[in-house]
Enzyme design. Structure first.
Site, PDB file in Angstrom:
ATOM      1  N   ASP A 257      11.806  12.870   4.748  1.00 44.01           N
ATOM      2  CA  ASP A 257      10.688  11.939   4.919  1.00 44.01           C
ATOM      3  C   ASP A 257      11.221  10.672   5.572  1.00 44.01           C
ATOM      4  OD1 ASP A 257       8.560  10.237   4.793  1.00 44.01           O
ATOM      5  OD2 ASP A 257       8.137  10.546   2.664  1.00 44.01           O
TER       6      ASP A 257
ATOM      7  N   LYS B 113       4.330   4.754   9.871  1.00 42.44           N
ATOM      8  CA  LYS B 113       4.708   3.351  10.016  1.00 42.44           C
ATOM      9  C   LYS B 113       5.048   2.953  11.463  1.00 42.44           C
ATOM     10  CE  LYS B 113       5.298   2.553   5.152  1.00 42.44           C
ATOM     11  NZ  LYS B 113       5.619   3.597   4.197  1.00 42.44           N
TER      12      LYS B 113
ATOM     13  N   TYR C 140       9.020   7.791  -2.811  1.00 41.55           N
ATOM     14  CA  TYR C 140       7.577   7.801  -2.622  1.00 41.55           C
ATOM     15  C   TYR C 140       7.271   8.508  -1.314  1.00 41.55           C
ATOM     16  CZ  TYR C 140       2.787   6.099  -1.832  1.00 41.55           C
ATOM     17  OH  TYR C 140       1.447   6.010  -1.599  1.00 41.55           O
TER      18      TYR C 140
HETATM   19  C1  LIG Z   1       4.782   4.607   3.380  1.00 33.86           C
HETATM   20  C2  LIG Z   1       5.390   5.914   3.060  1.00 33.86           C
HETATM   21  C3  LIG Z   1       4.625   7.092   2.958  1.00 33.86           C
HETATM   22  C4  LIG Z   1       3.129   7.085   2.968  1.00 33.86           C
HETATM   23  O1  LIG Z   1       2.612   6.644   4.190  1.00 33.86           O
HETATM   24  P1  LIG Z   1       1.097   6.098   4.224  1.00 33.86           P
HETATM   25  O2  LIG Z   1       0.856   5.870   5.682  1.00 33.86           O
HETATM   26  O3  LIG Z   1       1.066   4.875   3.394  1.00 33.86           O
HETATM   27  O4  LIG Z   1       0.232   7.197   3.683  1.00 33.86           O
HETATM   28  C5  LIG Z   1       5.286   8.288   2.795  1.00 33.86           C
HETATM   29  N1  LIG Z   1       6.630   8.336   2.715  1.00 33.86           N
HETATM   30  C6  LIG Z   1       7.397   7.232   2.792  1.00 33.86           C
HETATM   31  C7  LIG Z   1       8.881   7.353   2.715  1.00 33.86           C
HETATM   32  C8  LIG Z   1       6.807   5.985   2.952  1.00 33.86           C
HETATM   33  O5  LIG Z   1       7.577   4.889   2.977  1.00 33.86           O
END
Ligand SMILES: *Cc1c(COP(=O)(O)O)cnc(C)c1O
Length: 437
Positions: free
Chosen positions: A243, A275, A148
């Site tokens: 990511d 995060k 994701y």
């Molecule tokens: C949480 C997450 C996102 C999206 O971040 P948001 O601040 O919720 O838009 C993208 N990539 C990864 C791996 C994530 O865990």
């Protein structure tokens, strides 16, 4: 299980929420759909504890899905936020904290020379994708099933049938044309990547991967997988985007990159973060070499912007959080994870519940299946009903797990022995509940 906990206020709030907010929530997983029941509305958090609007207290194993690495309302972060807020909330001009936060990030992750700050992980991956497309002049993107990357159109795509075929929209509202620019492959499958590049190599702008997958449960890359992505992308002139929105500054001071080490063949071209680096406020980033980042506006032709990007209060929270992430913090995260994994394993063994632990650094979860999980198909092949019973038993006993079998459990350095012991004490009953079909 009859609820010993009062839930009147949460239930009332949810009823009202459903009338004014779609599904009652502002992010779908909060709605408890996969475990059933009504979510608890939180009133406050301190350290590892949450208190809901009915006065129930929980050990928090969501930690806002990662950001609260120091625990809730950490005094140093709170003070930094108060001081920043007292000086004004947003200027729409450059301000000092954004420079300090960018420098803090660049210092920690060796391959980074520059980062651009944004407000969410979604923005970070969306912008990294645009930059990769702008830099290569290509449009196709490779992602992995179960990874994701936020709710970016091109990344809300599900695998089509067969390898190296173009993807289908995974959400209504995503144009087929957008999903068709995406190739979805099984995670940890190097030969699938080879095959996709053999067929479409000169059209692929980038491969985006979760540094260690944490959004299908926790599935680390197998040894050599990241290096293979590096090699294949380089051979075909595509970029590699790691990511680290979830893993960044959590798996180690330098995220998963710091834990795994530089892949043979070199570092990824672009990293995305979110995060932890926002400390619970909306702050995220993407970055890479100065040369690549110079293609962004105002220096280069790739447009990217944000009214609240580098917000002084959010950056103050992020800076205080990163500065608080000492070696002792990472040691504690490891200790807490070790203790909870050992406790969960023991309890589930005693109850005879098939399970396997997924783990990447201090991120971990229980998969309710026997065999190791390597990709999304494996992750989905588990007993989610058993997880639901387990989840609700833990909740009743005052431990708030993520309300889905496909999420990491998140701990903080503020999880002290009292909090850990409370989780350990709840596990045998929850394991028994998971066993009782
Ligand atoms: C949480 C997450 C996102 C999206 O971040 P948001 O601040 O919720 O838009 C993208 N990539 C990864 C791996 C994530 O865990």
């Amino acid at each position: 299980m009859p609820s010993a906990q009062p839930t009147t206020r949460s239930d009332e709030l949810m009823r009202t929420a459903r009338t004014v907010i779609p599904g009652g929530v502002n992010s779908p997983v909060r709605a408890f759909r996969s475990v059933g029941g009504t979510p608890r509305f939180m009133a406050s958090g301190t350290g590892p504890w949450l208190t809901d609007v009915d006065g129930n207290r929980y050990v928090d194993l969501i930690c806002s899905w990662g950001p609260m690495i120091l625990g809730h309302a950490h005094p140093d972060v709170e003070q930094a936020v108060r001081e920043a807020a007292a000086k004004g909330f947003s200027f729409g001009t450059p301000s000092e904290n954004e420079v300090l936060l960018a420098a803090e990030i660049v210092d920690r992750v060796a391959p980074l020379e520059q980062v651009r700050l944004v407000s969410s992980g979604t923005e970070a991956t969306m912008s990294a994708l645009r930059l990769a497309r702008g830099a290569t002049g290509r449009s196709k993107v490779v992602k992995f099933a179960g990874c994701y990357h936020g709710h970016v159109d091109a990344l809300l795509a599900a695998a089509g049938s067969g390898l190296a075929t173009f993807a289908l929209p995974d959400s209504a509202g995503v144009p087929v044309s957008s999903a068709h620019e995406t190739i979805v492959l099984p995670y940890n499958d190097v030969s699938a990547v080879e095959a996709a590049f053999a067929e479409h190599g000169d059209e692929i702008a980038c491969v985006i991967t979760e540094a260690a997958a944490g959004n299908m449960g926790v599935v680390p890359p197998e040894p050599g997988f990241t290096a293979a992505l590096r090699r294949i992308t380089r051979e075909h002139g595509a970029l590699l985007i790691s990511d680290e929105v979830m893993t960044g500054f959590r798996c180690s001071a330098a995220g998963w990159y710091g834990l795994e080490g530089e892949p043979e063949g070199g570092a990824p071209d672009l990293f995305t973060f979110g995060k932890v680096m926002g400390g619970g406020f909306p702050a995220a980033a993407f970055g890479g070499s100065a040369e690549l980042m110079s293609r962004l506006a105002p220096d280069g032709p790739v447009y990217q912007a944000g009214t609240l990007s580098g917000n002084p209060v959010a950056t103050a929270a992020g800076l205080a959080t990163l500065r608080g992430c000492t070696a002792a913090v990472y040691d504690r995260l490891t200790q807490v994870s070790d203790a909870l994994i050992a406790g969960a394993t023991e309890a589930l063994n005693v109850a005879g519940v098939p399970h396997v632990i997924g783990r990447a650094g201090s991120m971990f979860n229980v998969f309710f299946r026997e065999e190791r999980v390597r990709d999304y198909d494996d992750a989905r092949d588990q007993d989610t009903a058993a997880f639901g019973r387990f989840f609700h038993s833990m909740l009743q006993q005052g431990v708030h797990l993520p309300p889905s079998a496909f999420e990491s459990w998140f701990v903080s350095a503020s999880h002290d022995d009292e909090a850990v012991d409370a989780v350990l004490a709840a596990l045998p009953t929850a394991a028994a509940a998971a066993a009782a079909a």
